[in-house]
Design a protein around this motif. Structure first.
Motif, short mmCIF file in Angstrom:
data_model
loop_
_atom_site.label_atom_id
_atom_site.label_comp_id
_atom_site.label_asym_id
_atom_site.label_seq_id
_atom_site.Cartn_x
_atom_site.Cartn_y
_atom_site.Cartn_z
N THR A 28 14.31 67.91 30.84
CA THR A 28 14.38 66.72 30.68
C THR A 28 13.65 65.51 31.73
O THR A 28 13.73 66.25 33.11
CB THR A 28 15.92 66.24 30.89
OG1 THR A 28 16.71 67.03 30.10
CG2 THR A 28 16.47 64.79 30.60
N LYS A 46 13.63 63.26 34.40
CA LYS A 46 14.60 62.62 35.28
C LYS A 46 14.16 61.84 36.04
O LYS A 46 14.70 60.54 36.61
CB LYS A 46 14.82 63.66 36.51
CG LYS A 46 15.53 64.97 36.05
CD LYS A 46 15.95 65.97 37.06
CE LYS A 46 17.26 65.17 37.86
NZ LYS A 46 17.70 65.98 39.30
N SER A 47 12.58 61.52 36.45
CA SER A 47 12.18 60.26 37.02
C SER A 47 10.57 60.24 36.16
O SER A 47 9.85 61.25 36.14
CB SER A 47 11.92 60.42 38.37
OG SER A 47 10.96 59.54 38.89
N VAL A 82 9.45 63.54 37.63
CA VAL A 82 10.03 64.91 38.05
C VAL A 82 10.56 65.35 36.57
O VAL A 82 11.36 64.44 36.03
CB VAL A 82 11.38 64.74 38.87
CG1 VAL A 82 12.21 65.90 38.96
CG2 VAL A 82 10.84 64.26 40.16
N ALA A 130 12.65 68.37 34.77
CA ALA A 130 13.80 69.40 35.14
C ALA A 130 14.11 70.28 34.00
O ALA A 130 14.56 69.77 32.89
CB ALA A 130 15.05 68.75 35.68
N ALA A 153 12.07 72.73 38.31
CA ALA A 153 11.91 71.30 38.43
C ALA A 153 10.47 71.27 38.66
O ALA A 153 10.02 71.67 39.69
CB ALA A 153 12.90 70.47 39.19
N HIS A 174 7.38 68.63 39.81
CA HIS A 174 7.32 67.32 40.46
C HIS A 174 5.70 67.04 40.12
O HIS A 174 4.90 68.20 40.77
CB HIS A 174 7.67 67.66 42.07
CG HIS A 174 8.97 67.59 42.19
ND1 HIS A 174 9.86 66.60 42.58
CD2 HIS A 174 9.97 68.52 41.93
CE1 HIS A 174 11.13 67.06 42.72
NE2 HIS A 174 11.27 68.39 42.42
N GLU A 218 13.26 57.76 30.99
CA GLU A 218 14.01 58.83 31.94
C GLU A 218 14.89 59.26 31.07
O GLU A 218 15.39 58.59 29.96
CB GLU A 218 14.65 57.98 33.17
CG GLU A 218 13.66 57.78 34.30
CD GLU A 218 14.48 57.49 35.59
OE1 GLU A 218 15.50 57.36 35.62
OE2 GLU A 218 13.94 56.73 36.36
N ASP A 219 15.49 60.52 31.14
CA ASP A 219 16.41 61.31 30.37
C ASP A 219 15.54 61.82 29.11
O ASP A 219 16.72 62.12 28.15
CB ASP A 219 17.88 60.49 30.36
CG ASP A 219 18.55 60.27 31.42
OD1 ASP A 219 18.27 61.23 32.49
OD2 ASP A 219 18.95 59.21 31.55
N GLU A 231 14.24 64.06 26.60
CA GLU A 231 14.34 65.49 26.57
C GLU A 231 12.86 65.97 25.76
O GLU A 231 12.53 65.34 24.63
CB GLU A 231 15.39 66.26 25.88
CG GLU A 231 16.84 65.84 26.67
CD GLU A 231 17.85 66.69 25.91
OE1 GLU A 231 17.59 67.17 24.89
OE2 GLU A 231 19.02 66.28 26.43
N PRO A 280 16.97 71.41 40.89
CA PRO A 280 16.74 70.14 40.41
C PRO A 280 16.92 68.99 41.30
O PRO A 280 16.66 67.83 41.02
CB PRO A 280 17.58 70.25 39.08
CG PRO A 280 18.51 71.33 39.33
CD PRO A 280 17.97 72.14 40.23
N ASP A 281 17.92 69.07 42.34
CA ASP A 281 18.36 68.00 42.79
C ASP A 281 17.70 67.89 44.35
O ASP A 281 18.04 67.04 45.19
CB ASP A 281 19.93 68.29 43.27
CG ASP A 281 20.84 67.97 41.89
OD1 ASP A 281 20.37 67.33 41.09
OD2 ASP A 281 21.65 68.90 41.87
#
Length: 880
Positions: A447, A449-450, A456, A458, A463, A465, A475-476, A478, A506-507
């Motif tokens: 997905t 994320k950024s 990013v 993930a 993840a 980068h 974003e988001d 898939e 991922p965080d």
């Protein structure tokens, strides 16, 4: 309950008469000795000391559960049969061969048993354990678990109080009486997060007999070299069948409470446990979440007790401590802790399947750029340019438009010249040059994320980068593996740049670099992104990481980029890594390396330079390869000239010749010269101490007609700062002067023609490369006014050292001038201690003998380095 550190009480406070206990010992066990009641037990305990051994007599009610006692005895005997098991008490049988016996004692039937007693003390309360203590807890926990592998007994099926398989329900029950919703939510959230990590692993965790509560109350210890270490186990109530790793996690949670919640302080225990009783990958993954879960239970217990006893100040303090430990433990990324655990045990978690990020780029066309400590692309200090890494990558990629840096290399551009400092220079990323517009595809399902400049992506386990990618997706979004992620940013027909990182959390935003000491941990958390390009772009690990591999001025760098200060006198006069010197040597090596029948042009050029620098009156020269050879020639000249064989030496170099009388002082030299059979006096160029009675030695030398030989190997060529030669500071008029170039195969003898004519010398001449190096060094000294630098920085350094000596009488004197100084200490031991301490701080010095420490940096030595040396010396002397 543990039996360590018993509190002995007055016999009158115990309802069992001492003489009755003595009767039991004598009649039932055939033993005698002093009997001491022990305080603080629900049932009477007695310590027995017969002068040879100590025992523990336990007295219980006659109807006490016999199966529990039998189980405990079976445990002890099983552990004692294991050769590598921990120390435990041993049950002592009665004369009838039974483990226990019921007797009327103190007006009631009592069950009695006897155990050997393990001497020791409890760990210091509320004191942060040392790394050795933490490791020892890991060792004893592993040894106990390993010794229980084959133990079978019905008692193992009992449910232990700290069974982490039921951590959730335990926490819920404990928090049910806590009305503070915020507190409940914090602990509940911690527990839920930990259980989410544990549950997928539960089926892979081994179930075994283990101690579920091995803490301070279950062990006995001794103090070794000022450090308390656990040495034996005395409480077995926590042994039951459960997750093997959970038992160790409970011990880790106990230690964590005294380690301020720092998970990395537990690593010595993890390493020690794994060496004795290896854990599986799943168990290592579960270890930290289980430790956090146990920490959460302990925090819930403390909150529960505080609610039940609101006036208890101790309960309030315990609650605050448990909250602080829990906060600290959960402030660290659990994935980072796992990476540290895997690094400590030498384990690695396999990567999932990863596809290519740039499928249109042929991996064979990507060229690698070396930015490591020993890279030939880095020279002359160009690594100080903050853009040097990108510039060199662009140069490498210029021809094909494709290039990449290497993952896992220790970058010289990020290294620190500060001795003993650890800079963050281990690369956790790669930078890639490829044509702009190149399509990038998702290397795995995930997905977005950024989607900005810091993209990013993930996946389930990793993840990605990326910087430098144009991505039009929201974003988001898939994506499946192989779907388009974006294109490399940049103008048409230009080269674009990507910065790539992978991270298992991922965080977490992974750093670009980490310190060498954390490389093992971070490389497990942030694996190499070279797999995204299907290339081998991982830098090889250095074979000898602590050895210096590069020099620059007065600095040395080991293979990991740790900086050292070289004050040993072994560096070239112009400092390490001078580009002008390197170029001159390279050019000469291309032309000629080996001398032939006559002098080479390089040797003739050196001779001309040397004549200009010759000490006054000593215009005749001899240039050879080695210092030992030029010293032999000097001694032979003196012997032939004076027609005598003896030489008196007050210099370290004089010990190589068996005919040289080594004197410890000028007074000793004068006495030796008075014997009248000496051809000369050999001195080092460093100015003597005012009390060394040099005039007496010179008067004795004059009366014998001998020659004065001065060795300027460590003091010549302007190193004294105020003079070209060290002997000039003492107003000496030597007959022969020796000099050399540190690190080069060139040594020089200066003398008068009348002395040189007395001996037909056949010399082993230096090669053209060595001659060119020596000439270039002399040229650089002039061009960069290094003699002036030696004077200015040397005066500054000496003033600082003299001020230091005034505050620390360990330093008795500061001798020498310029950048050849000697610290005189009160004894050899003090000099060696300071030498070793400086070495541990990354500052290399040379022991000078006779309680001296030599400080001889190259002539380019900076004022900043001089101040750093003084500061480190100040700290060392203050501590000692």
């Amino acid at each position: 309950m543990s039996d360590i550190q018993p509190d002995l009480i007055d016999p009158s406070s115990n309802d069992l008469p001492i003489d009755s206990v003595e009767d039991v010992l004598r009649e039932q066990y055939g033993l005698s000795g002093q009997v001491f009641p022990i305080e603080g037990r629900q049932n009477p305990y007695f310590l027995i000391d017969n002068g040879h051994m100590r025992y523990l007599l336990k007295v219980a009610r006659a109807d006490a559960p016999l199966q529990d006692i039998e189980a405990e005895h079976a445990l002890m005997r099983h552990i004692l049969r294991e050769p590598d098991g921990p120390r435990v008490p041993e049950p002592v049988v009665t004369r009838d061969g039974t483990d226990t016996i019921v007797l009327p004692l103190g007006g009631a039937d009592r069950r009695i048993r006897l155990l050997t007693f393990i001497d020791g003390i409890a760990p210091p309360a509320d004191e942060r354990p040392s790394g050795r203590t933490v490791a020892a807890f890991g060792s004893i926990s592993a040894a106990l678990a390993r010794s229980l592998q084959d133990f079978e007994h019905p008692t193992l099926e009992r449910e232990p109080e700290g069974d982490l398989r039921k951590a959730g329900p335990q926490t819920v029950a404990l928090l049910s009486s806590v009305s503070d919703q915020e507190v409940r939510d914090v602990i509940a959230k911690v527990m839920v997060t930990a259980l989410r990590r544990i549950q997928p692993l539960g089926g892979s965790l081994r179930v075994a007999a283990t101690h579920q509560n091995l803490d301070a109350d279950a062990v006995v210890g001794d103090v070794a070299d000022g450090v308390w270490l656990p040495t034996g186990v005395t409480d077995f109530t926590g042994i039951s069948r459960g997750w093997l790793v959970a038992g160790f996690a409970n011990t880790c949670a106990y230690m964590l409470a005294n380690l301020d919640g720092d998970p990395f302080a537990l690593l010595p225990a993890v390493r020690a446990y794994h060496e004795i009783h290896p854990l599986t990958l799943a168990e290592l993954e579960a270890l930290w979440p289980l430790t956090v879960a146990r920490t959460g239970i302990l925090a819930a217990k403390a909150e529960n007790r505080r609610v039940r006893f609101p006036e208890d100040h101790q309960a309030q303090a315990e609650t605050e401590k448990r909250r602080a430990v829990l906060d600290a433990a959960t402030s660290v990324s659990p994935t980072l802790v796992l990476a540290a655990v895997l690094d400590a045990t030498g384990m690695a978690k396999p990567l999932p399947d990863i596809g290519r990020l740039l499928p249109d780029i042929d991996p064979e066309t990507i060229r690698l750029v070396d930015l490591g400590i020993a890279s030939p692309l880095l020279y002359g200090g160009n690594w100080a340019d903050p853009e040097i890494d990108w510039k060199l990558l662009a140069r490498i990629a210029w021809e094909t438009g494709r290039g990449s840096t290497r993952y896992g290399e220790f970058r010289l551009s990020k290294a620190s010249t500060g001795p003993g400092e650890e800079a963050e220079n281990f690369a956790l990323h790669i930078d890639v040059c490829v044509p702009a517009g190149t399509v990038a595809t998702a290397p795995f399902a995930g997905t977005l994320k950024s989607a900005g400049p810091q993209l990013v992506f993930a996946g389930r386990e990793l993840a990605l980068h990326v910087e430098g990618l144009d991505c039009a997706l929201d974003e988001d979004t898939e994506l499946g593996a192989g779907e388009t992620l974006g294109t490399v940013a940049g103008a048409e027909n230009a080269v674009g740049g990507l910065r790539l990182r992978l991270c298992r959390d991922p965080d977490l935003v992974p750093p670009l670099f980490c310190a060498p000491g954390r490389a093992g941990t971070w490389s497990r958390l942030c694996p190499s992104p070279a797999v995204l390009l299907s290339i081998e772009a991982d830098a090889p690990a250095p074979k000898h990481p602590d050895r210096p591999v590069r020099g620059w001025k007065e600095h040395l760098f080991d293979a990991r980029g740790h900086g050292l200060l070289d004050l040993t006198g072994n560096a070239p006069l112009v400092g390490h890594g001078h580009p002008g010197l390197a170029v001159a040597i390279y050019r000469q090596r291309l032309l000629l390396d080996t001398p032939f029948s006559g002098p080479s042009e390089a040797e003739e050029a050196l001779s001309r330079r040397l004549r200009d620098l010759a000490p006054q009156g000593l215009e005749t020269m001899l240039v050879v390869r080695r210092h030992d050879d030029v010293l032999d020639h000097a001694l032979n000249l003196a012997r032939t000239h004076a027609a005598r064989n003896g030489i008196v030496g007050v210099a370290p170099q004089s010990a190589n010749d068996t005919a040289v009388v080594c004197a410890d002082s000028m007074e000793g030299a004068a006495t030796a010269l008075e014997e009248g059979d000496k051809a000369g006096l050999l001195l080092a160029g460093i100015p003597p101490h005012p009390d060394d009675r040099l005039p007496d030695a010179l008067d004795a030398l004059a009366r014998t007609g001998g020659l004065l030989i001065v060795d300027e190997t460590s003091t010549g060529w302007g190193r004294p700062g105020h003079h070209a030669w060290g002997f000039e500071a003492s107003n000496l008029a030597p007959d022969i002067v020796l000099a050399g170039f540190p690190g080069e195969d060139v040594a020089v003898l200066f003398t008068r023609e009348t002395i040189a004519a007395s001996l037909d010398i056949v010399a082993d001449r230096p090669g053209p490369v060595a001659c060119m190096a020596a000439s270039t060094i002399l040229d650089i000294c002039d061009e960069e006014t290094l003699r002036d630098n030696a004077r200015l920085v040397g005066d500054h350094l000496k003033a600082g050292l003299e001020e230091l000596a005034a505050r620390h009488p360990t330093i008795q004197a500061v001798r020498g001038t310029g950048l050849h100084l000697a610290l005189a200490f009160e004894g050899d031991a003090a000099a060696r201690t300071v030498h070793d301490a400086l070495g541990e701080n990354g500052i290399l010095t040379a022991p000078g003998g006779h309680a001296r420490l030599m400080i001889a940096p190259p002539l380019c030595f900076s004022r900043e380095s001089a101040d750093l040396l003084i500061a480190r010396l100040e700290a060392i002397l203050s501590e000692s």
